[in-house]
Design an enzyme around this catalytic site. Structure first.
Site, PDB file in Angstrom:
ATOM      1  N   ASP A 159       0.820  -1.209   0.000  1.00 57.52           N
ATOM      2  CA  ASP A 159       0.000   0.000   0.000  1.00 57.52           C
ATOM      3  C   ASP A 159       0.858   1.265   0.000  1.00 57.52           C
ATOM      4  O   ASP A 159       0.662   2.165  -0.819  1.00 57.52           O
ATOM      5  CB  ASP A 159      -0.964  -0.008   1.189  1.00 57.52           C
ATOM      6  N   TYR A 160       1.831   1.311   0.877  1.00 55.22           N
ATOM      7  CA  TYR A 160       2.707   2.472   0.985  1.00 55.22           C
ATOM      8  C   TYR A 160       3.481   2.698  -0.311  1.00 55.22           C
ATOM      9  O   TYR A 160       3.556   3.825  -0.837  1.00 55.22           O
ATOM     10  CB  TYR A 160       3.664   2.263   2.161  1.00 55.22           C
ATOM     11  N   THR A 161       4.046   1.637  -0.864  1.00 55.27           N
ATOM     12  CA  THR A 161       4.876   1.756  -2.058  1.00 55.27           C
ATOM     13  C   THR A 161       4.051   2.172  -3.276  1.00 55.27           C
ATOM     14  O   THR A 161       4.477   3.016  -4.074  1.00 55.27           O
ATOM     15  CB  THR A 161       5.602   0.430  -2.323  1.00 55.27           C
ATOM     16  N   LYS A 164       3.297   5.914  -3.069  1.00 52.18           N
ATOM     17  CA  LYS A 164       4.444   6.771  -3.370  1.00 52.18           C
ATOM     18  C   LYS A 164       4.787   6.724  -4.868  1.00 52.18           C
ATOM     19  O   LYS A 164       5.246   7.725  -5.437  1.00 52.18           O
ATOM     20  CB  LYS A 164       5.648   6.347  -2.539  1.00 52.18           C
TER      21      LYS A 164
END
Length: 254
Positions: A159-161, A164
């Site tokens: 999710d984070y990657t 970004k």
């Protein structure tokens, strides 16, 4: 525009990397808006320690456009000038603990939604709010904080990657759109930092592994990443836009 002429907004500046970035700008003579969502005491202390008239702590959830509009209005009242420089650092709640991450079989769309909202919606809200002032000045600097994980996914924080990576795409399309107004848009992408609140849960052996794999044989600090943010806001980067610089000691090389 020289640093003392700039009014800089750093989102998520009450703690962690954002606080280091805010302090770095204060060290140049810039005036700084220390945005926070819940870290009121830390943000107020940072602003108070900056000296009279140098910094303003403002609570706002950057995913909420009404909050962002109120933040920009408060900054202009306080400094008597519009925000010229925006650093989109705010991060939706996330812990960099690979042992506790959500895997492909368990992660929910709500996890992606939270990260996209924090990274992409937040950056869009601050950019849109900043445009009138930047265009009036004929100058604007937007610096988005990214990650080296989408080029070197040593830990699959899905999710984070993904969020970004989307922010990098937005960085480049905004650079094309806003360049004619002398507004540059760039990204600074770190790896694991030693140490922020978000990386506090990272096991020590992971820090050791990253350091050993890095040409400089050490883990980058938040202050070192902040230096590159300053570069993008400085006169030395006046012809640089749409770029993404990795600040990870050479772990990822473009």
């Amino acid at each position: 525009m020289q640093f003392p002429e700039q009014v800089v907004l750093v989102t998520g500046a009450g703690r962690g990397l954002g606080a280091h970035i805010a302090q770095a700008f204060l060290g140049t003579g810039a005036r700084v808006v220390v945005n926070y969502r819940s870290s009121a005491d830390a943000a107020e202390a940072l602003a108070a320690n900056a000296g009279p008239g140098r910094a303003l702590a403002v609570q706002a959830d950057v995913t909420n456009p009404e909050d962002v509009a109120a933040l920009f209005a408060a900054a202009e009242r306080h400094f008597g000038a519009a925000i010229t420089t925006v650093v989109n650092n705010a991060l939706a709640d996330f812990s960099f603990n690979g042992d506790a991450r959500s895997t492909a079989g368990t992660i929910a769309w709500a996890d992606f939604d939270a990260q996209f909202s924090g990274s992409v919606r937040g950056a869009l809200n601050t950019t849109q709010a900043a445009l009138p002032g930047m265009k009036a000045h004929g100058f604007g600097r937007i610096v988005n904080i990214g990650t080296n994980l989408f080029q070197n996914p040593v830990v699959p924080y899905h999710d984070y990657t993904a969020a970004k990576a989307a922010l990098l795409s937005l960085t480049r399309t905004l650079a094309v759109d806003l360049g004619p107004a002398n507004i540059s848009v760039n990204m600074v992408s770190g790896g694991l930092l030693r140490t922020t609140d978000a990386s506090a849960a990272t096991p020590e052996e992971v820090f050791d592994y990253i350091a050993a794999a890095t040409p400089l044989r050490r883990v980058t600090t938040p202050a070192e990443l902040a230096d590159t943010v300053l570069f993008f806001a400085s006169p030395w980067a006046r012809s640089v836009t749409g770029q993404n610089i990795m600040v990870d000691g050479g772990l990822v090389m473009n």
